[in-house]
Scaffold this active site. Structure first.
Site, PDB file in Angstrom:
ATOM      1  N   GLU A  40       0.832  -1.209   0.000  1.00  0.00           N
ATOM      2  CA  GLU A  40       0.000   0.000   0.000  1.00  0.00           C
ATOM      3  C   GLU A  40       0.867   1.261   0.000  1.00  0.00           C
ATOM      4  OE1 GLU A  40      -3.033   0.340  -0.634  1.00  0.00           O
ATOM      5  OE2 GLU A  40      -3.647  -1.739  -0.536  1.00  0.00           O
ATOM      6  N   TYR A 121      -6.568   6.760   3.562  1.00  0.00           N
ATOM      7  CA  TYR A 121      -6.757   5.687   2.573  1.00  0.00           C
ATOM      8  C   TYR A 121      -5.937   4.455   2.963  1.00  0.00           C
ATOM      9  CZ  TYR A 121      -5.510   2.555  -1.012  1.00  0.00           C
ATOM     10  OH  TYR A 121      -5.235   1.371  -1.646  1.00  0.00           O
ATOM     11  N   ASP A 139      -9.188   5.651  -2.696  1.00  0.00           N
ATOM     12  CA  ASP A 139      -8.008   6.185  -3.394  1.00  0.00           C
ATOM     13  C   ASP A 139      -8.472   6.812  -4.715  1.00  0.00           C
ATOM     14  OD1 ASP A 139      -8.603   4.063  -5.037  1.00  0.00           O
ATOM     15  OD2 ASP A 139      -6.569   3.256  -5.107  1.00  0.00           O
TER      16      ASP A 139
END
Ligand code: SF4
Length: 342
Positions: A40, A121, A139
């Site tokens: 991520e 996020y 996102d």
């Protein structure tokens, strides 16, 4: 704007589409909190194709959060080289130290948010995928899908538009499988609801999507606030050499390319022989900056003169091989290979 009546249809459509179309990404094949977190952070401003080899490299070099926390910052930055936005690597490293000191990974969305480099996020993605917590991750891909589906015309990076997108994303969320649901929306944005030419005829949301009915809308949505104009930066790097040595300096702790290794911006003394421009001026784009770089070459008569120059600019005399081991901005690595053949 789309009503919420179609929420259930959209949710189940996403679920079955994802089970058929999810890509076999390495962090999905053997899921772990550490691997998910790494992916991520890497994918925040990086394409999946670029992120995959880097993710493997990190997992090889630093297989656990403990290994990452014990690595030096230079080792982490060197491994990160090529991904850009080095602040992500520095925060990742800092966060790994915190996790190591705490003795465990954060256990909730709110706790992940306290780590450096983890925004709403990223925390939502990790908490939903790694912990099964029911939080919607939003996102850029999700913003695009939701704005088109719901017909949200306010800028998605503005307060009002972001709130509208979040409300739809929250309403869509599958509380029984939040991780898969979040990944399904992101995957749909990456593979089907692309920025240009979305494949509406292959989309599980098409029966309820505002933009699928009004085709002109996907070309307009999502809207964003006007971009700031990039600042022009004229940069000259002076590359000094004597035999196999050059002079490098570490950039300041803050600002552009913080703590990465590059070349002096101050010319050397008259004792150096000018080699002229080593290559044509290079244009390099960073967020909000357009760099016009000129590369001047200089030959020193001896190593002592190199040492004096290094002392003058606060740098170091090192070999090209040693420089190649240090973390440099992408522009410097390009010059390193194109102009210097290293
Ligand atoms: S139907 Fe088309 S515009 Fe709507 S979400 Fe799907 S791909 Fe995007």
């Amino acid at each position: 704007m789309n009503t919420l009546n179609n929420i259930q249809i959209a949710r189940s459509g996403l679920k079955s589409w994802y089970s058929d179309h999810a890509r076999d990404l390495p962090w999905r094949l053997a899921p772990s909190l550490y691997g998910t977190w790494l992916s991520e952070i890497m994918l925040q401003q990086t394409r999946v194709e670029t992120g995959i080899p880097k993710w493997h490299l990190f997992m090889d070099l630093f297989p656990t959060v403990d290994d990452l926390s014990r690595a030096s910052e230079d080792e982490v930055l060197k491994a990160w080289e090529g991904l850009g936005y080095y602040r992500r690597a520095r925060y990742l490293h800092k966060a790994a130290k915190i996790v190591n000191e705490t003795g465990e990974f954060p256990k909730s969305h709110a706790a992940w948010l306290t780590l450096p480099g983890v925004g709403p996020y990223t925390a939502a993605a990790i908490a939903s995928i790694g912990l099964g917590e029911a939080v919607a991750a939003v996102d850029g891909n999700v913003q695009r899908v939701v704005a088109r589906w719901a017909g949200i015309s306010d800028p998605v990076d503005g307060k009002k538009g972001a709130k509208e997108v979040q409300e739809v994303a929250d309403a869509w969320l599958d509380h029984n499988a939040p991780g898969n649901h979040n990944q399904a929306v992101m995957e749909l944005g990456a593979l089907v609801c692309a920025p240009r030419n979305p494949l509406c005829d292959r989309c599980p949301l098409s029966s309820s999507c505002v933009s699928a009915f009004q085709r002109e809308m996907w070309g307009v949505l999502p809207t964003k606030k006007p971009k700031k104009k990039a600042i022009r930066w004229e940069l000259t790097w002076h590359i000094a050499r004597f035999q196999n040595f050059t002079v490098t300096i570490q950039r300041p702790e803050t600002g552009v390319w913080a703590k990465l290794w590059a070349f002096p911006e101050t010319p050397p003394s008259k004792d150096f022989h000018s080699l002229g421009e080593l290559m044509k001026p290079v244009t390099h784009l960073l967020t909000h900056r357009k760099i016009e770089a000129t590369i001047q070459g200089w030959e020193a008569p001896d190593k002592d003169t190199m040492e004096s120059f290094a002392a003058h600019v606060g740098g170091e005399v090192i070999t090209w091989e040693e420089l190649g081991q240090r973390a440099m901005p992408r522009l410097a690595t390009k010059i390193f290979s194109d102009a210097l053949g290293q």
